[in-house]
Design a protein around this motif. Structure first.
Motif, PDB file in Angstrom:
ATOM      1  N   GLN A 128      42.673  37.577  28.068  1.00  0.00           N
ATOM      2  CA  GLN A 128      41.440  38.108  28.648  1.00  0.00           C
ATOM      3  C   GLN A 128      41.551  39.610  28.894  1.00  0.00           C
ATOM      4  O   GLN A 128      40.634  40.376  28.575  1.00  0.00           O
ATOM      5  CB  GLN A 128      41.116  37.381  29.960  1.00  0.00           C
ATOM      6  CG  GLN A 128      40.723  35.922  29.776  1.00  0.00           C
ATOM      7  CD  GLN A 128      41.898  34.971  29.857  1.00  0.00           C
ATOM      8  OE1 GLN A 128      43.031  35.342  29.548  1.00  0.00           O
ATOM      9  NE2 GLN A 128      41.645  33.740  30.280  1.00  0.00           N
ATOM     10  N   ALA A 135      33.748  37.325  22.583  1.00  0.00           N
ATOM     11  CA  ALA A 135      33.348  38.028  23.798  1.00  0.00           C
ATOM     12  C   ALA A 135      31.892  38.449  23.671  1.00  0.00           C
ATOM     13  O   ALA A 135      31.364  38.565  22.559  1.00  0.00           O
ATOM     14  CB  ALA A 135      34.236  39.249  24.031  1.00  0.00           C
ATOM     15  N   THR A 159      41.496  41.508  25.569  1.00  0.00           N
ATOM     16  CA  THR A 159      40.161  41.513  24.973  1.00  0.00           C
ATOM     17  C   THR A 159      39.305  42.633  25.554  1.00  0.00           C
ATOM     18  O   THR A 159      38.717  43.441  24.822  1.00  0.00           O
ATOM     19  CB  THR A 159      39.469  40.158  25.209  1.00  0.00           C
ATOM     20  OG1 THR A 159      40.217  39.129  24.553  1.00  0.00           O
ATOM     21  CG2 THR A 159      38.043  40.171  24.677  1.00  0.00           C
ATOM     22  N   PHE A 210      35.158  38.246  28.242  1.00  0.00           N
ATOM     23  CA  PHE A 210      35.853  37.236  27.438  1.00  0.00           C
ATOM     24  C   PHE A 210      35.137  35.901  27.568  1.00  0.00           C
ATOM     25  O   PHE A 210      34.800  35.469  28.669  1.00  0.00           O
ATOM     26  CB  PHE A 210      37.298  37.114  27.923  1.00  0.00           C
ATOM     27  CG  PHE A 210      38.099  36.032  27.248  1.00  0.00           C
ATOM     28  CD1 PHE A 210      38.856  36.312  26.125  1.00  0.00           C
ATOM     29  CD2 PHE A 210      38.098  34.733  27.746  1.00  0.00           C
ATOM     30  CE1 PHE A 210      39.606  35.316  25.506  1.00  0.00           C
ATOM     31  CE2 PHE A 210      38.841  33.735  27.137  1.00  0.00           C
ATOM     32  CZ  PHE A 210      39.594  34.029  26.012  1.00  0.00           C
ATOM     33  N   CYS A 223      32.911  44.354  27.760  1.00  0.00           N
ATOM     34  CA  CYS A 223      32.625  42.987  27.337  1.00  0.00           C
ATOM     35  C   CYS A 223      33.194  41.980  28.320  1.00  0.00           C
ATOM     36  O   CYS A 223      33.996  42.320  29.193  1.00  0.00           O
ATOM     37  CB  CYS A 223      33.184  42.732  25.937  1.00  0.00           C
ATOM     38  SG  CYS A 223      34.986  42.547  25.894  1.00  0.00           S
TER      39      CYS A 223
END
Length: 237
Positions: free
Chosen positions: A126, A171, A129, A143, A141
């Motif tokens: 996470q 995402a 990302t 996740f 963004c």
């Protein structure tokens, strides 16, 4: 601490490897196991201490907390072996379109692909990302899911040149900052059925076309250790 600085000689590799089996060692124990003269052993121990690899408490030597991180990779450090690189590939979605970036570095230079990058040592999927999408596309963004895990290899004359362990995740955009140094023509949004016909990383295209609706469990195991003993274990799903 970098790998080249961690161990600068075969003797230091041998000393370091002793701590795979021992939490602490006395000078005499290291001397007996390694078979070095005492003055030469003292020299290498001083280098390891100066480089932050080992510490001395009383008459015992042990690894520093920083050096402990390298124990699982000891054979690779000592022999120069390579392992697949863990890479996070992010399908960033906005209004049913996914974000594509044009790569400007090798491998896959000049190819389109999803946002991607290495998973850092102390990151969760996470965390990686969010960081990668922010750094590479200027987009905040959230996740959503781990969709699949794949092993990718690139060969030249049937000899493996690159090897990646791919974590393909999805995402969604929560804020578009557009503050990176990307040129406008290095970024595009496309629906899955309108991906570029050519010039896109084949594995990225395949994942977008076949794994966007997939979802696999993501378990995070965290263990706390003290004096070589596991004292707690936690599972996060």
């Amino acid at each position: 601490m970098s790998v080249p600085k961690l161990l600068s000689s075969k003797q230091e590799e041998r000393i370091f490897s002793l701590f795979l089996e021992h939490e602490t060692l006395r000078f005499s124990e290291i001397e007996k196991k390694i078979g070095l003269r005492s003055n030469l052993l003292a020299y290498h121990l001083s280098i390891l201490q100066r480089n932050g690899v080992i510490r001395k408490t009383g008459d015992c030597y042990s690894l520093t907390s920083g050096a402990e991180r390298y124990l699982p990779s000891l054979s690779h450090i000592a022999t120069g072996e390579l392992s697949p690189v863990p890479v996070v590939l992010v399908a960033v979605m906005r209004n049913k379109k996914t974000l594509l970036l044009k790569r400007r570095i090798r491998p896959y230079k000049e190819y389109w692909g999803v946002v991607g990058g290495k998973l850092r040592f102390d990151e969760t999927l996470q965390d990686a990302t969010v960081r990668l999408v922010r750094e590479k596309a200027g987009v905040e963004c959230e996740f959503m899911s781990l969709n699949t895990v794949s092993h990718e290899r690139v060969r030249v004359d049937r000899v493996v040149k690159h090897s990646f362990l791919l974590f393909f995740v999805k995402a969604i955009v929560v804020k578009d900052r557009q503050s990176t140094g990307l040129r406008r023509d290095d970024l595009r949004w496309a629906t899955i059925d309108a991906l570029p016909k050519k010039g896109i990383v084949p594995s990225d295209r395949w994942l977008l076309e076949h794994k966007m609706s997939s979802k696999i469990p993501l378990n995070r195991f965290t263990m706390d250790e003290k004096d070589g003993n596991i004292i707690s274990f936690d599972v996060q799903k």
